[in-house]
Design a protein around this motif. Sequence first.
Motif, PDB file in Angstrom:
ATOM      1  N   HIS A  35     -11.718   4.562   2.435  1.00 36.19           N
ATOM      2  CA  HIS A  35     -10.929   4.557   1.205  1.00 36.19           C
ATOM      3  C   HIS A  35      -9.590   3.847   1.423  1.00 36.19           C
ATOM      4  O   HIS A  35      -9.208   2.967   0.644  1.00 36.19           O
ATOM      5  CB  HIS A  35     -10.682   5.996   0.718  1.00 36.19           C
ATOM      6  N   CYS A  36      -8.887   4.229   2.475  1.00 35.12           N
ATOM      7  CA  CYS A  36      -7.555   3.650   2.729  1.00 35.12           C
ATOM      8  C   CYS A  36      -7.670   2.198   3.197  1.00 35.12           C
ATOM      9  O   CYS A  36      -6.841   1.355   2.829  1.00 35.12           O
ATOM     10  CB  CYS A  36      -6.814   4.492   3.763  1.00 35.12           C
ATOM     11  N   GLY A  37      -8.681   1.912   4.013  1.00 37.28           N
ATOM     12  CA  GLY A  37      -8.869   0.536   4.468  1.00 37.28           C
ATOM     13  C   GLY A  37      -9.194  -0.395   3.323  1.00 37.28           C
ATOM     14  O   GLY A  37      -8.677  -1.524   3.247  1.00 37.28           O
ATOM     15  N   ALA A  38     -10.045   0.060   2.397  1.00 35.09           N
ATOM     16  CA  ALA A  38     -10.371  -0.767   1.232  1.00 35.09           C
ATOM     17  C   ALA A  38      -9.142  -0.987   0.364  1.00 35.09           C
ATOM     18  O   ALA A  38      -8.957  -2.076  -0.202  1.00 35.09           O
ATOM     19  CB  ALA A  38     -11.491  -0.105   0.430  1.00 35.09           C
ATOM     20  N   ALA A  39      -8.287   0.031   0.249  1.00 31.19           N
ATOM     21  CA  ALA A  39      -7.054  -0.128  -0.533  1.00 31.19           C
ATOM     22  C   ALA A  39      -6.117  -1.133   0.121  1.00 31.19           C
ATOM     23  O   ALA A  39      -5.527  -1.993  -0.555  1.00 31.19           O
ATOM     24  CB  ALA A  39      -6.363   1.229  -0.680  1.00 31.19           C
ATOM     25  N   LEU A  70       0.834  -1.201   0.000  1.00 33.34           N
ATOM     26  CA  LEU A  70       0.000   0.000   0.000  1.00 33.34           C
ATOM     27  C   LEU A  70       0.870   1.252   0.000  1.00 33.34           C
ATOM     28  O   LEU A  70       0.608   2.207  -0.755  1.00 33.34           O
ATOM     29  CB  LEU A  70      -0.927  -0.002   1.223  1.00 33.34           C
ATOM     30  N   ALA A  71       1.917   1.251   0.835  1.00 35.89           N
ATOM     31  CA  ALA A  71       2.816   2.413   0.892  1.00 35.89           C
ATOM     32  C   ALA A  71       3.478   2.655  -0.460  1.00 35.89           C
ATOM     33  O   ALA A  71       3.604   3.803  -0.912  1.00 35.89           O
ATOM     34  CB  ALA A  71       3.868   2.202   1.979  1.00 35.89           C
ATOM     35  N   ASP A  72       3.901   1.587  -1.131  1.00 35.88           N
ATOM     36  CA  ASP A  72       4.537   1.727  -2.449  1.00 35.88           C
ATOM     37  C   ASP A  72       3.557   2.308  -3.464  1.00 35.88           C
ATOM     38  O   ASP A  72       3.925   3.164  -4.283  1.00 35.88           O
ATOM     39  CB  ASP A  72       5.042   0.366  -2.935  1.00 35.88           C
TER      40      ASP A  72
END
Length: 668
Positions: free
Chosen positions: A333-337, A153-155
């Motif tokens: 949004h971030c959790g789904a990603a 995710l960070a990448d």
Amino acid sequence: MDNHIALDPRHSVVVEACAGSGKTWLLVSRIVRLLLDGVKPGEILAITFTRKAAQEMQARLHEWLHLLAVQDDEEARKFLRERAVDDIDDVVLSRARGLYRDILLAQPAITISTFHGWFMQIIQRAPLNSGVPVGMQLLERTAALREEAWQALADSLRAAPDGETAQFMQWLFAEYGLYNTRALLENFVHKRAEWWTYSQGQSDAVAWAVEQLRSELGVDLDADPIADACADAGLQADVQAFAQALATGTETQCNQAGQLQAAWKLADVHRRFAALSAALYTQADEPRSFKPTKKQNAETFLFARDVLFDKLQAVRDTLIELDSLRMNQAALHCGAALLEHYQELKLRSQQMDFTDLEWQVCRLLNRSDCAEYMQYKLDSRYKHVLLDEFQDTNPLQWQILQAWFSAAAAVDARPTVFVVGDPKQSIYRFRRADARLFGVVREFLECEFGAYYLTQNETRRNAPAVLHAVNGVFAPLPDGFVDFEEHIAHHQTLPGHVEVLPLAVQLPSPASGRGAGGEGLRNPLTTPHAEAQSGAREIEAKQFAAHIADIVAHWSVQDEKLLMETLAIRLSEQTTLAKSLVMSGHPGEGGKVRRAAYRDIMVLVRKRTHLRVYEHALRARHIPFLTSRRGGLLDTLEAEDIQALLTFLITPFADLQLAQALRSPLFA
């Protein structure tokens, strides 16, 4: 409790029983009664929570049936009478003696499994067109994969720093920090089954969920409630009215009136609202106490105060709702990603974890085109279902069972259901277990299956002194505890002891940077730094170690012929709570009194975090101990090789553990 009802194969039963009351004995006895009644082993499904419990249940069943086969008639009759079998004639006795042979030769065999073991069987029997992934391996340890998903995710965010998800992540970092943001998103991944259930069938699940929350809160992300409020002439009039009411009072009230008037004159509406809030609310965000004096008109004063507070509080509530909506929008949004990366990594390696397994089975029995077919297969296979430790069941597991039970009830093909558990012993909340399900399931089975509800509050495990402490904890709760009934000891003469250690209080530390007298700055060349006094946990650890030494020096216990013999010291994770010491056991026949030994003592802590402190205190007292904290024996190469071999033997698909074992000296 009436064992005639609980063990009758014709009845569905829900049993709520306390610790030590013989729940496992009752469940295995129910299986014996089913077999004795002519039920085929393959028609019985027994589900418990852990592999160890399932193995123990299987072993106890085989042991009992073996004893029935080889014991003399009188002992066999006694065994059956204890399990509420009446009218034991030669035919019944002969049938009982043949049960051991029947269960060994039965095909299919009785199913005694964990939830996840049984779910794997369902997955393996699913049709090829069911949409269930084929050839997936069960992943039990997910920490490394979750870390890899976080890095992925960070990448992806670094590759698209101006993207929507990256912007939401930056907002979360700014508002909550890295640690809390990561904990929030990983908790979302942990609760993904609930998310999938909630958003099932939505093309854009995140946008749909945000819209649902926005509609529920009744707020608009583009709105500015502060600007709207400050543009309201009515609010200005209310501020002026209350300021005038204050100006007729004491000097302090006059100053407060001036603060309100000065706040309203600020040009920037957000600064204006902040100044009004500072004047009307304390630093703890509580409304200030404004009371009229004798020379003020109390009715006018209180009316002006309450109107102003009501309007400001309405704005503050709207701001809280907006913050909640923004936080949820960003987190979703971030959790789904993050969840997408996590699921992709598992799919790439052909693995699924426990939650995936539960979700696939839930979808298979509830929402797929094969649901009726799978429910029919379960109906035709299992006629009797036994559920152990039901207080540790999570909502998704119950949804799976309920889908089957409801479908069976609709076609009048109900299995008998036997549920046993104790909501007070629910300890797996971190695995999404919910003790409240016990009451829901009880009502469902009573309504749909005509189940009997039985309780057992007599324990064979604990002494009266221990139960007195237990009853003292639960009975006086303001709203009660799940209709709590006081526990009773079966062995009324059993010795027991409950003791509360003194409260550990942290001593004040010396003044930082000052000399021994506390005056002036310390000269580091001439005056050593004064070490801080021990914290509360260190004090507690010393008390606990000293008490163990006192127990071994002065206490006596019965010898190892005891059926159970435990001195348990429970150390709370909060140092402000009392610490208790408990002793209980069953009197063994012929047991002799001897001096207590270190091996008689077990120490219970909620977390491993502070075990080092207690270990240090034990070493200082030269007290030998074994610990579950990482380090020491379990971290040696030899122990790791043995653990790898045992892991592979338990889970044959653990390829990395197999490779480690084969490379070890165990296999040259």
